[in-house]
Motif scaffolding. Sequence first.
Motif, PDB file in Angstrom:
ATOM      1  N   GLY A  97     -21.868 -29.770 -11.349  1.00 59.15           N
ATOM      2  CA  GLY A  97     -20.619 -30.402 -11.770  1.00 59.15           C
ATOM      3  C   GLY A  97     -19.443 -29.452 -11.870  1.00 59.15           C
ATOM      4  N   ASN A  98     -19.634 -28.183 -11.516  1.00 56.00           N
ATOM      5  CA  ASN A  98     -18.542 -27.204 -11.582  1.00 56.00           C
ATOM      6  C   ASN A  98     -17.652 -27.383 -10.354  1.00 56.00           C
ATOM      7  OD1 ASN A  98     -16.992 -24.772 -11.250  1.00 56.00           O
ATOM      8  ND2 ASN A  98     -18.406 -23.698 -12.597  1.00 56.00           N
ATOM      9  N   PRO A  99     -16.379 -27.793 -10.530  1.00 60.04           N
ATOM     10  CA  PRO A  99     -15.514 -28.072  -9.379  1.00 60.04           C
ATOM     11  C   PRO A  99     -14.876 -26.845  -8.771  1.00 60.04           C
ATOM     12  CG  PRO A  99     -14.309 -28.485 -11.402  1.00 60.04           C
ATOM     13  CD  PRO A  99     -15.718 -28.102 -11.811  1.00 60.04           C
ATOM     14  N   GLY A 100     -15.094 -25.664  -9.390  1.00 61.73           N
ATOM     15  CA  GLY A 100     -14.543 -24.435  -8.835  1.00 61.73           C
ATOM     16  C   GLY A 100     -13.455 -23.853  -9.719  1.00 61.73           C
ATOM     17  N   GLY A 101     -12.355 -23.440  -9.091  1.00 63.06           N
ATOM     18  CA  GLY A 101     -11.276 -22.819  -9.851  1.00 63.06           C
ATOM     19  C   GLY A 101     -10.726 -21.605  -9.132  1.00 63.06           C
ATOM     20  N   LEU A 102     -10.503 -20.521  -9.878  1.00 63.93           N
ATOM     21  CA  LEU A 102      -9.842 -19.328  -9.357  1.00 63.93           C
ATOM     22  C   LEU A 102     -10.821 -18.390  -8.655  1.00 63.93           C
ATOM     23  CD1 LEU A 102      -7.662 -18.517 -12.502  1.00 63.93           C
ATOM     24  CD2 LEU A 102      -6.953 -19.778 -10.455  1.00 63.93           C
ATOM     25  N   VAL A 103     -10.432 -17.915  -7.475  1.00 65.66           N
ATOM     26  CA  VAL A 103     -11.249 -16.936  -6.762  1.00 65.66           C
ATOM     27  C   VAL A 103     -11.390 -15.662  -7.600  1.00 65.66           C
ATOM     28  CG1 VAL A 103     -11.415 -15.492  -4.700  1.00 65.66           C
ATOM     29  CG2 VAL A 103     -10.660 -17.858  -4.495  1.00 65.66           C
ATOM     30  N   THR A 104     -10.302 -15.229  -8.221  1.00 63.93           N
ATOM     31  CA  THR A 104     -10.347 -14.019  -9.050  1.00 63.93           C
ATOM     32  C   THR A 104     -11.309 -14.183 -10.213  1.00 63.93           C
ATOM     33  OG1 THR A 104      -8.392 -14.844 -10.235  1.00 63.93           O
ATOM     34  CG2 THR A 104      -8.034 -13.233  -8.461  1.00 63.93           C
ATOM     35  N   ALA A 105     -11.370 -15.383 -10.790  1.00 63.14           N
ATOM     36  CA  ALA A 105     -12.240 -15.628 -11.940  1.00 63.14           C
ATOM     37  C   ALA A 105     -13.712 -15.572 -11.551  1.00 63.14           C
ATOM     38  CB  ALA A 105     -11.912 -16.977 -12.581  1.00 63.14           C
ATOM     39  N   VAL A 106     -14.058 -16.171 -10.412  1.00 60.99           N
ATOM     40  CA  VAL A 106     -15.467 -16.153 -10.014  1.00 60.99           C
ATOM     41  C   VAL A 106     -15.875 -14.740  -9.601  1.00 60.99           C
ATOM     42  CG1 VAL A 106     -15.087 -16.812  -7.589  1.00 60.99           C
ATOM     43  CG2 VAL A 106     -17.262 -17.317  -8.681  1.00 60.99           C
ATOM     44  N   CYS A 107     -14.959 -13.997  -8.979  1.00 61.02           N
ATOM     45  CA  CYS A 107     -15.295 -12.620  -8.595  1.00 61.02           C
ATOM     46  C   CYS A 107     -15.475 -11.740  -9.824  1.00 61.02           C
ATOM     47  CB  CYS A 107     -14.217 -12.055  -7.674  1.00 61.02           C
ATOM     48  SG  CYS A 107     -14.209 -12.800  -6.027  1.00 61.02           S
ATOM     49  N   ASP A 108     -14.616 -11.900 -10.832  1.00 61.66           N
ATOM     50  CA  ASP A 108     -14.771 -11.127 -12.067  1.00 61.66           C
ATOM     51  C   ASP A 108     -16.088 -11.456 -12.761  1.00 61.66           C
ATOM     52  OD1 ASP A 108     -12.387  -9.824 -11.722  1.00 61.66           O
ATOM     53  OD2 ASP A 108     -11.241 -11.115 -13.087  1.00 61.66           O
ATOM     54  N   THR A 109     -16.511 -12.695 -12.663  1.00 60.45           N
ATOM     55  CA  THR A 109     -17.786 -13.103 -13.263  1.00 60.45           C
ATOM     56  C   THR A 109     -18.954 -12.515 -12.478  1.00 60.45           C
ATOM     57  OG1 THR A 109     -16.757 -15.169 -14.020  1.00 60.45           O
ATOM     58  CG2 THR A 109     -19.174 -15.080 -14.018  1.00 60.45           C
ATOM     59  N   ALA A 163     -15.014 -22.450  -5.836  1.00 60.57           N
ATOM     60  CA  ALA A 163     -15.371 -21.159  -6.435  1.00 60.57           C
ATOM     61  C   ALA A 163     -16.816 -21.134  -6.915  1.00 60.57           C
ATOM     62  CB  ALA A 163     -14.427 -20.825  -7.588  1.00 60.57           C
ATOM     63  N   ALA A 164     -17.339 -22.289  -7.338  1.00 69.33           N
ATOM     64  CA  ALA A 164     -18.742 -22.342  -7.744  1.00 69.33           C
ATOM     65  C   ALA A 164     -19.663 -22.121  -6.549  1.00 69.33           C
ATOM     66  CB  ALA A 164     -19.051 -23.685  -8.414  1.00 69.33           C
ATOM     67  N   GLU A 165     -19.198 -22.477  -5.365  1.00 68.72           N
ATOM     68  CA  GLU A 165     -19.969 -22.206  -4.150  1.00 68.72           C
ATOM     69  C   GLU A 165     -19.848 -20.742  -3.733  1.00 68.72           C
ATOM     70  OE1 GLU A 165     -20.159 -26.067  -1.448  1.00 68.72           O
ATOM     71  OE2 GLU A 165     -18.131 -25.767  -2.230  1.00 68.72           O
ATOM     72  N   ILE A 207     -12.485 -23.652   1.545  1.00 59.31           N
ATOM     73  CA  ILE A 207     -11.102 -23.352   1.883  1.00 59.31           C
ATOM     74  C   ILE A 207     -10.354 -22.891   0.638  1.00 59.31           C
ATOM     75  CG2 ILE A 207     -10.931 -24.871   3.877  1.00 59.31           C
ATOM     76  CD1 ILE A 207      -9.729 -27.008   2.065  1.00 59.31           C
ATOM     77  N   VAL A 208      -9.297 -22.125   0.883  1.00 63.04           N
ATOM     78  CA  VAL A 208      -8.401 -21.672  -0.187  1.00 63.04           C
ATOM     79  C   VAL A 208      -7.110 -22.453  -0.060  1.00 63.04           C
ATOM     80  CG1 VAL A 208      -7.198 -19.695  -1.198  1.00 63.04           C
ATOM     81  CG2 VAL A 208      -9.403 -19.365  -0.054  1.00 63.04           C
ATOM     82  N   GLN A 209      -6.663 -23.049  -1.183  1.00 64.61           N
ATOM     83  CA  GLN A 209      -5.456 -23.860  -1.159  1.00 64.61           C
ATOM     84  C   GLN A 209      -4.447 -23.354  -2.181  1.00 64.61           C
ATOM     85  OE1 GLN A 209      -7.514 -27.740  -1.736  1.00 64.61           O
ATOM     86  NE2 GLN A 209      -6.649 -28.323   0.232  1.00 64.61           N
ATOM     87  N   ASN A 210      -3.177 -23.459  -1.828  1.00 64.57           N
ATOM     88  CA  ASN A 210      -2.091 -23.145  -2.747  1.00 64.57           C
ATOM     89  C   ASN A 210      -1.176 -24.351  -2.879  1.00 64.57           C
ATOM     90  OD1 ASN A 210      -2.797 -20.602  -3.499  1.00 64.57           O
ATOM     91  ND2 ASN A 210      -1.240 -19.522  -2.313  1.00 64.57           N
ATOM     92  N   THR A 211      -0.507 -24.484  -4.018  1.00 65.49           N
ATOM     93  CA  THR A 211       0.478 -25.544  -4.209  1.00 65.49           C
ATOM     94  C   THR A 211       1.880 -24.967  -4.063  1.00 65.49           C
ATOM     95  OG1 THR A 211       0.420 -25.188  -6.603  1.00 65.49           O
ATOM     96  CG2 THR A 211      -1.007 -26.917  -5.706  1.00 65.49           C
ATOM     97  N   PHE A 212       2.769 -25.724  -3.436  1.00 62.69           N
ATOM     98  CA  PHE A 212       4.137 -25.304  -3.211  1.00 62.69           C
ATOM     99  C   PHE A 212       5.078 -26.405  -3.694  1.00 62.69           C
ATOM    100  CE2 PHE A 212       1.445 -23.285  -0.072  1.00 62.69           C
ATOM    101  CZ  PHE A 212       1.863 -21.961  -0.090  1.00 62.69           C
ATOM    102  N   GLN A 213       6.054 -26.026  -4.512  1.00 62.03           N
ATOM    103  CA  GLN A 213       7.002 -27.002  -5.041  1.00 62.03           C
ATOM    104  C   GLN A 213       8.158 -27.178  -4.065  1.00 62.03           C
ATOM    105  OE1 GLN A 213       8.071 -26.466  -9.103  1.00 62.03           O
ATOM    106  NE2 GLN A 213       9.298 -28.318  -9.209  1.00 62.03           N
TER     107      GLN A 213
END
Length: 280
Positions: free
Chosen positions: A131-143, A189-191, A215-221
Amino acid sequence: MTLDGDKLQVTGVQDDTPAAKAGIQADDRIVKIDGQTLEGLSLNDAVGLLKNSENDTVTLSIEREGEADLIETEVTKEKLAAIVADGKMLDDKIGYLAISEFTGLTSEQFQKAYQSLQDQGMERLIIDLRGNPGGLVTAVCDTLRQILPEGLIVYTEDKNGKREEYTCDGDTPISIPLVVLVNENTASAAEIFTGAVKDYGIGTIVGTTTFGKGIVQNTFQLSDGSVVKLTIAHYYTPLGNDIHKVGITPDVEVELPDDATSDVQLEKALEVVKGLESAE
């Protein structure tokens, strides 16, 4: 929490929190929130019922092993730092550590939970990413840097072939038997976490094939205030596997049927981790 059919299963309860004060226990199953059943809801929608209520309290109907009737309890809502990584000791000196998301809090919370389990004499570990949807690449790497050997964690490539690598110095590689629990809602990120553990062979993956978001995605305003999300790169596991729209197949496959009366995936994880040899 994890979603088990039409029930939210409590994976752990922090001391001195509203849930603890209301008498909620690990492994309780929430079947109703303010009288509403969770049938047909996703994990995010079910959790949203808890978070988004406008009332100061929320009433939970709980199913607990050994209790014939549902337990009704009222929980007072308070603002707390989100618990995204939490652990507990199971029988036979097996540690259990659930990670619900990879945020800026995950690495520190993982470190504290991991150290606490070690202090309690942990000899084997199950990390639950279901059920972990992922999140930050930096966070998973630090973990991951807390358990991986020296080497590549993950790398990304954009459409022009520009490559960015995330690496680990390998100062604290895990040396006890490890199982990582995953399911079809383990994503992004969980993957990355799952792929690194599998590629380095430091643990056994148990559950069902993961979501497949590589894939890596960014949001742009935009100038009108709206926001667009764009894919900027693909990521690859240490051995170069592209898991996008494919997912990661577990080493030991086990489904969790909708009508299951117990967590058969966790039971299989316990069976597997007990049979693994220590690297020490």
